[in-house]
Design an enzyme around this catalytic site. Structure first.
Site, short mmCIF file in Angstrom:
data_model
loop_
_atom_site.label_atom_id
_atom_site.label_comp_id
_atom_site.label_asym_id
_atom_site.label_seq_id
_atom_site.Cartn_x
_atom_site.Cartn_y
_atom_site.Cartn_z
N TYR A 126 0.85 -1.20 0.00
CA TYR A 126 0.00 0.00 0.00
C TYR A 126 0.88 1.25 0.00
CZ TYR A 126 -3.53 3.39 1.58
OH TYR A 126 -4.36 4.49 1.69
N LYS A 155 1.17 4.34 -2.81
CA LYS A 155 0.92 5.75 -2.52
C LYS A 155 2.17 6.61 -2.79
CE LYS A 155 -3.43 5.36 -1.53
NZ LYS A 155 -4.47 5.99 -2.39
N1 LIG Z 1 -9.32 5.90 5.37
C1 LIG Z 1 -8.09 6.35 5.57
O1 LIG Z 1 -7.64 6.43 6.73
C2 LIG Z 1 -7.22 6.77 4.41
C3 LIG Z 1 -5.95 7.30 4.73
C4 LIG Z 1 -5.13 7.71 3.70
C5 LIG Z 1 -5.54 7.60 2.38
N2 LIG Z 1 -6.76 7.08 2.10
C6 LIG Z 1 -7.13 6.98 0.68
O2 LIG Z 1 -8.36 7.66 0.44
C7 LIG Z 1 -9.08 7.01 -0.59
C8 LIG Z 1 -10.47 6.64 -0.07
O3 LIG Z 1 -10.33 5.79 1.06
P1 LIG Z 1 -11.54 5.32 1.97
O4 LIG Z 1 -11.01 5.17 3.34
O5 LIG Z 1 -12.74 6.17 1.73
O6 LIG Z 1 -11.79 3.85 1.35
P2 LIG Z 1 -13.12 2.98 1.35
O7 LIG Z 1 -12.68 1.57 1.07
O8 LIG Z 1 -13.90 3.25 2.58
O9 LIG Z 1 -13.91 3.54 0.10
C9 LIG Z 1 -13.39 3.41 -1.21
C10 LIG Z 1 -14.50 3.44 -2.24
O10 LIG Z 1 -13.89 3.19 -3.51
C11 LIG Z 1 -14.62 2.19 -4.19
N3 LIG Z 1 -13.71 1.46 -5.09
C12 LIG Z 1 -12.82 0.50 -4.75
N4 LIG Z 1 -12.19 0.04 -5.85
C13 LIG Z 1 -12.69 0.73 -6.89
C14 LIG Z 1 -12.45 0.70 -8.29
N5 LIG Z 1 -11.56 -0.16 -8.82
N6 LIG Z 1 -13.12 1.56 -9.08
C15 LIG Z 1 -14.05 2.42 -8.57
N7 LIG Z 1 -14.33 2.47 -7.24
C16 LIG Z 1 -13.66 1.64 -6.42
C17 LIG Z 1 -15.21 1.32 -3.09
O11 LIG Z 1 -16.34 0.58 -3.55
C18 LIG Z 1 -15.54 2.33 -2.01
O12 LIG Z 1 -16.84 2.87 -2.15
C19 LIG Z 1 -8.24 5.79 -0.99
O13 LIG Z 1 -7.47 6.10 -2.12
C20 LIG Z 1 -7.36 5.56 0.22
O14 LIG Z 1 -6.16 4.89 -0.11
C21 LIG Z 1 -7.62 6.66 3.08
#
Ligand SMILES: NC(=O)c1ccc[n+]([C@@H]2O[C@H](COP(=O)([O-])OP(=O)(O)OC[C@H]3O[C@@H](n4cnc5c(N)ncnc54)[C@H](O)[C@@H]3O)[C@@H](O)[C@H]2O)c1
Length: 257
Positions: free
Chosen positions: A152, A156
């Site tokens: 991961y 990133k």
């Molecule tokens: N939650 C955290 O703490 C956190 C921290 C740093 C970065 N991020 C980044 O933020 C972004 C969102 O994270 P989140 O926590 O909301 O994740 P999440 O898993 O809660 O939501 C992600 C959404 O993306 C959709 N998705 C997954 N694969 C997909 C694809 N191939 N095409 C289209 N949609 C797709 C899922 O169905 C889901 O609705 C991600 O890129 C994640 O890496 C999250």
């Protein structure tokens, strides 16, 4: 004419929060998710709130889906102004155990997805001859590299690098590319990370990994989608017109760079 923003992976989690905020900022919104059911329910919710919104199901790791997403957005609302490459997924575990399919899937969604989304959005901005903004989901894991999150973190870091290089290539077209780097937010992603992490530590129970990761946050609480959306709102606004190629951390004080 209202501006138009696409947010990928916006059926739930941070993407949904970002889309809600951009709608409040006055954007027409195009939601996208691979999960049709989640997309439909969020679409319904947005419509009930009176938001001008369209939903396009699709997989960001498929180039044709990303071009289709942009073309449907332009068809629905006449133009595109902001494209948020938000969709992403986690891979958890010691890297010695990570299998080829997990590695490929993570890179395919987190990295290929961002490249294809940026290609599709940039092509549309260039065709329109308008200013355009691409905003990518990076992470504190794009600045720091974590055990148990090695793959991961690698994806990133790739997003951060691509944010720099695509900003360099696209500046001449009046297109800015930036990234937001969240810390620890309690979305379904963190529920899954927590479940996986505790499998490797029998002394831990449900919620412990999340607690451990969030315990050191200087501002004393985990992140809410609104915290992330505040930064994306700024990056999408004219106030950020002089900013490009940056991967900005919003984590309440975890990583310092
Ligand atoms: N939650 C955290 O703490 C956190 C921290 C740093 C970065 N991020 C980044 O933020 C972004 C969102 O994270 P989140 O926590 O909301 O994740 P999440 O898993 O809660 O939501 C992600 C959404 O993306 C959709 N998705 C997954 N694969 C997909 C694809 N191939 N095409 C289209 N949609 C797709 C899922 O169905 C889901 O609705 C991600 O890129 C994640 O890496 C999250």
């Amino acid at each position: 004419m209202a501006k138009v923003a696409v947010v990928t992976g916006s059926g739930g989690g941070l993407g949904k929060g970002i889309a809600q905020r951009l709608a409040k900022d006055g954007f027409h919104i195009v939601l996208n998710d691979i999960n049709q059911e989640l997309l439909d329910s969020t679409l319904k919710e947005f419509k009930a709130e009176g938001i001008q919104v369209e939903g396009v199901v699709g997989d960001v790791s498929k180039r044709e889906d990303q071009f289709q997403l942009v073309s449907q957005a332009a068809e629905a609302f006449g133009q595109l102004d902001v494209f948020v490459n938000n969709a992403g997924l986690e891979v958890v575990g010691p890297f010695l155990d990570i299998e080829e399919n997990q590695l490929n899937k993570a890179f395919s969604v987190n990295v290929n997805g961002v490249v294809f989304g940026t290609q599709a959005a940039a092509e549309q901005f260039i065709k329109q001859k308008t200013k355009g903004k691409v905003i990518n989901a990076c992470s504190i894991a794009g600045h720091e590299s974590y055990e148990m999150l090695a793959v991961y973190s690698a994806t990133k870091h790739a997003v951060r690098s691509f944010t720099h290089s695509s900003a360099k290539e696209l500046a001449k077209h009046n297109i800015r590319v930036n990234a937001y780097c969240p810390g620890v937010a309690d979305t379904s992603m963190w529920t899954r990370i927590d479940e996986e992490m505790i499998k490797y530590n029998p002394e831990m129970k449900k919620g412990d990994a999340f607690k451990e990761f969030s315990s050191g946050i200087l501002l004393g609480r985990p992140q809410e989608p609104e915290d992330v959306a505040n930064l994306v709102s700024f990056l999408a606004s004219d106030d950020a017109d002089y900013i490009t190629g940056q991967a900005i951390i919003t984590d309440g004080g975890i990583v310092f760079s």
